[in-house]
Design a protein around this motif. Structure first.
Motif, short mmCIF file in Angstrom:
data_model
loop_
_atom_site.label_atom_id
_atom_site.label_comp_id
_atom_site.label_asym_id
_atom_site.label_seq_id
_atom_site.Cartn_x
_atom_site.Cartn_y
_atom_site.Cartn_z
N LEU A 85 0.80 -1.12 0.12
CA LEU A 85 0.20 0.04 -0.03
C LEU A 85 0.86 1.20 0.22
O LEU A 85 0.48 2.17 -0.49
N SER A 86 1.84 1.07 0.72
CA SER A 86 2.73 2.23 0.84
C SER A 86 3.63 2.67 -0.74
O SER A 86 3.41 3.96 -1.17
N ILE A 87 3.88 1.62 -1.29
CA ILE A 87 4.44 1.85 -2.59
C ILE A 87 3.35 2.19 -3.60
O ILE A 87 3.71 3.18 -4.42
N MET A 88 2.40 1.67 -3.39
CA MET A 88 1.03 2.19 -4.37
C MET A 88 0.95 3.40 -4.32
O MET A 88 0.62 4.17 -5.18
N ALA A 89 0.71 3.99 -3.11
CA ALA A 89 0.32 5.40 -2.54
C ALA A 89 1.50 6.32 -3.17
O ALA A 89 1.04 7.50 -3.73
N TYR A 90 2.75 6.15 -3.02
CA TYR A 90 3.76 6.70 -3.34
C TYR A 90 4.20 7.09 -4.87
O TYR A 90 3.86 8.11 -5.37
N ILE A 91 3.71 5.83 -5.53
CA ILE A 91 3.65 6.06 -6.87
C ILE A 91 2.54 6.86 -7.55
O ILE A 91 2.58 7.67 -8.38
N CYS A 92 1.39 6.59 -6.87
CA CYS A 92 0.07 7.31 -7.15
C CYS A 92 0.48 8.66 -7.01
O CYS A 92 0.05 9.50 -7.95
N LEU A 93 0.88 9.19 -5.89
CA LEU A 93 1.31 10.49 -5.58
C LEU A 93 2.36 11.10 -6.52
O LEU A 93 2.11 12.16 -7.19
N ALA A 94 3.34 10.36 -6.90
CA ALA A 94 4.30 10.89 -7.88
C ALA A 94 3.76 11.07 -9.20
O ALA A 94 3.71 12.07 -9.92
N LEU A 95 2.83 10.26 -9.55
CA LEU A 95 2.21 10.37 -11.11
C LEU A 95 1.24 11.54 -10.96
O LEU A 95 1.40 12.23 -12.01
N GLY A 96 0.51 11.67 -10.05
CA GLY A 96 -0.20 12.87 -10.06
C GLY A 96 0.41 14.18 -9.76
O GLY A 96 -0.01 15.18 -10.72
N VAL A 97 1.57 14.45 -9.21
CA VAL A 97 2.40 15.50 -8.87
C VAL A 97 2.76 15.78 -10.55
O VAL A 97 2.93 16.94 -10.78
N ALA A 98 3.44 14.58 -10.96
CA ALA A 98 4.17 14.62 -12.39
C ALA A 98 3.07 15.24 -13.08
O ALA A 98 3.49 16.22 -14.18
N ILE A 99 2.04 14.85 -13.36
CA ILE A 99 1.11 15.32 -14.40
C ILE A 99 0.71 16.78 -14.10
O ILE A 99 0.83 17.42 -15.43
N SER A 100 0.56 17.23 -12.99
CA SER A 100 0.22 18.59 -13.01
C SER A 100 1.64 19.49 -13.28
O SER A 100 1.56 20.64 -13.86
N ALA A 101 2.64 19.11 -13.05
CA ALA A 101 4.02 19.52 -13.05
C ALA A 101 4.39 19.80 -14.49
O ALA A 101 4.84 20.92 -15.02
N PHE A 102 3.94 18.66 -15.50
CA PHE A 102 4.32 18.80 -16.54
C PHE A 102 3.17 19.06 -17.86
O PHE A 102 3.11 18.95 -19.00
N THR A 103 2.11 19.65 -17.31
CA THR A 103 0.95 19.96 -18.06
C THR A 103 1.30 21.28 -18.87
O THR A 103 1.66 22.14 -18.21
N PRO A 104 1.17 21.03 -20.05
CA PRO A 104 1.38 22.46 -20.82
C PRO A 104 0.43 23.39 -20.58
O PRO A 104 -0.44 23.45 -20.20
N ALA A 105 1.32 24.70 -20.55
CA ALA A 105 0.31 25.92 -19.99
C ALA A 105 -0.45 26.26 -21.10
O ALA A 105 -0.11 27.53 -21.45
N GLN A 106 -1.58 25.67 -21.35
CA GLN A 106 -2.33 26.13 -22.24
C GLN A 106 -3.89 26.19 -21.55
O GLN A 106 -4.03 25.34 -20.90
N HIS A 107 -4.80 26.93 -22.18
CA HIS A 107 -6.20 27.04 -21.56
C HIS A 107 -6.80 25.66 -21.54
O HIS A 107 -7.49 25.19 -20.69
N ASP A 108 -6.65 25.10 -22.83
CA ASP A 108 -7.30 23.68 -22.93
C ASP A 108 -7.01 22.59 -22.14
O ASP A 108 -7.30 21.37 -22.34
N MET A 109 -5.58 22.86 -21.56
CA MET A 109 -5.05 21.72 -20.83
C MET A 109 -5.20 21.62 -19.25
O MET A 109 -4.75 20.93 -18.61
N TRP A 110 -5.94 22.75 -18.95
CA TRP A 110 -6.24 23.08 -17.18
C TRP A 110 -6.85 21.69 -16.69
O TRP A 110 -6.54 21.38 -15.63
#
Length: 505
Positions: A85-110
């Motif tokens: 559960l710890s590993i799954m939670a950490y990977i899920c958190l890393a995935l979510g943070v990475a998606i937000s961090a690398f989202t293109p700065a465009q209106h339709d990508m919000w």
């Protein structure tokens, strides 16, 4: 605390100090994500070309997603091993943070940015209860207070540091140890992401299975009732600050619908042989009283903590960074006193410590009931710091006492219930104080036509109306502290329970 010669459920030795340190390390990074975007909303509005209400979705959906996961954590902790559960939670958190961090700065990508926040929030909703249940299982009752005090660093200090850290990042480029920290909004996510990646790499080696898995099946109806019920309930309270209590569609209906579904959830749990969320833990008077006291301390903390930045920016004209820095000493002192509170809990017992903590909290809140335009920033820094010391003395000791009230086999259910109560208290406390402030302002604000006839007089009267609103809200926050102080006299320390013939849990 002795941190060697301990064995997991498979009989393999592990170092519990390193296990706790990594769990705290990862959960601290996760907790920063709860409040870090508040200061960054203006920047996000610019880069994504969105308005304020749209930008606030990043925070609203994070709160809802993490809160929905807390009741589910009880099932997950029973179903999966701690390591899994710890590993799954950490990977899920890393995935979510990475998606937000690398989202293109465009209106339709919000929406992709918000989706990343939701994925990260699902992990945060599990990591908090998981950390608590790890502590309950690897430390005995005599040592648990200190360990839970360290958890207070995560619960109280990280959310308080989030806005300040974000303001510092966005203010300008910084050079630390020869490395340039960019003031890009993406940097807000890069730093926690690096921490979580490290946690993912170390988890297979340091996180051990300290809880036996149970052969539990998921009651899907309970899952739906829990997710939709708590989601609607918290959504309604989240909308109070913008729409007011009278809005039928966005406030009243969600809250009433949430209450109905939560009621059905409780009714169903009492009839299940293996409940999804065992609410029978409230049969323990000791657990119920300490959880209620914890709810009052959370409402007193989060309500005022969310109101002060608005007061500092609207009345004192401080920037977001400066308002965050004003609250920083209080956050640091809470971090300093949380482990100390754990030691005091082990020595003095819950009653004396809680009475002292709520008394300090009340004394630190009284001056806020009399603030005006001339109140100095230094006064606010000192009084807020005093409040946070009081919070540190009660928040995690009360949580520790609540867990001690239950047998170890009920710790998972107790943890889920306790953390759910904390989430609900945070949202409700903030909504109450925000709505009170706005209602008082609306009742006392000057007539609109004065804004054209005499702008200076209008501004002066509006500022006075704002001050009235903040004062009333802080008085309500003081009421939470006083109620907690009264309740503290009903709590019993171990020696008192033995004297009264109640014995130990």
């Amino acid at each position: 605390m002795n941190t060697t010669n301990h064995y997991d459920v498979n009989g393999k030795p592990y170092h519990r100090g390193l296990m706790l340190a990594l769990s705290l390390f990862a959960t601290f990074a996760a907790a920063l994500m709860q409040t870090s975007l508040g200061t960054a909303l203006p920047r996000l509005m610019t880069v994504f070309d969105i308005n304020l209400s749209t930008a606030q979705q990043a925070t609203t959906w994070f709160i809802l997603a993490s809160a929905i996961m807390v009741p589910i954590s009880s099932f997950l902790i029973k179903k999966f091993s701690v390591n899994q559960l710890s590993i799954m939670a950490y990977i899920c958190l890393a995935l979510g943070v990475a998606i937000s961090a690398f989202t293109p700065a465009q209106h339709d990508m919000w929406l992709l940015f918000v989706f990343g926040r939701i994925i990260a929030a699902l992990a945060v909703g599990v990591m908090m209860p998981l950390l608590q249940i790890i502590i309950v299982n690897i430390y005995d009752a005599q040592e648990r207070g200190t360990a839970m005090g360290l958890m207070g660093l995560v619960v109280g200090m990280a959310p308080a540091l989030g806005p300040t850290l974000t303001g510092w990042i966005l203010d300008q480029n910084h050079v630390i140890f020869g490395l340039t920290i960019s003031n890009s909004w993406r940097t807000i996510f890069y730093l926690p992401l690096a921490v979580i990646v490290i946690a993912v790499v170390l988890s297979p080696f340091l996180i051990k299975d300290v809880i036996k898995k149970e052969d539990v099946s998921l009651d899907w109806l309970s899952l739906v009732l829990s997710s939709v019920g708590f989601g609607l309930f918290l959504l309604g309270f989240t909308n109070v600050s913008s729409d007011g209590w009278g809005d039928l569609a966005t406030v009243v209906s969600p809250i009433m619908g949430g209450v109905l579904l939560i009621g059905l959830l409780v009714w169903r749990q009492l009839r299940l042989e293996d409940p999804f969320l065992d609410v029978r833990v409230f049969k323990s008077k000791r657990f119920t009283l300490t959880t209620l006291a914890m709810v009052l301390s959370t409402m007193a903390m989060m309500g005022v903590e969310m109101m002060l930045p608005t007061y500092l920016q609207n009345v004192h004209g401080l920037s977001a960074l400066d308002s965050g820095l004003t609250l920083l000493p209080g956050a640091l002192l809470m971090g300093l006193f949380s482990p100390i509170a754990g030691k005091l809990y082990e020595k003095a017992g819950i009653q004396r410590l809680t009475i002292a903590g709520f008394s300090i909290l009340a004394i630190g809140t009284i001056p806020f009931a009399f603030i005006d335009i001339s109140t100095t920033t230094l006064t606010i820094v000192v009084m807020y710091a005093l409040r946070m010391i009081g919070i540190a003395l009660v928040l995690m000791p009360l949580t520790t006492e609540a867990m001690a009230a239950l047998p170890i086999e009920k710790a998972t259910d107790g943890t889920a219930v306790n953390n759910t109560a904390r989430q609900v208290a945070s949202s409700v406390g903030t909504a109450i104080l925000t709505s009170i402030t706005q209602n008082v302002i609306n009742q006392n604000e000057p007539a609109k036509h004065l804004k054209t006839l005499n702008p200076l007089k209008y501004a002066d009267q509006y500022l006075n109306a704002s001050m009235d609103g903040f004062r009333v809200a802080f008085i309500v926050g003081l009421g939470f502290a006083i109620c907690g102080l009264i309740l503290a006299f009903w709590l019993k320390s171990h020696s008192q329970r033995v004297t009264d013939g109640e014995g130990a849990a």
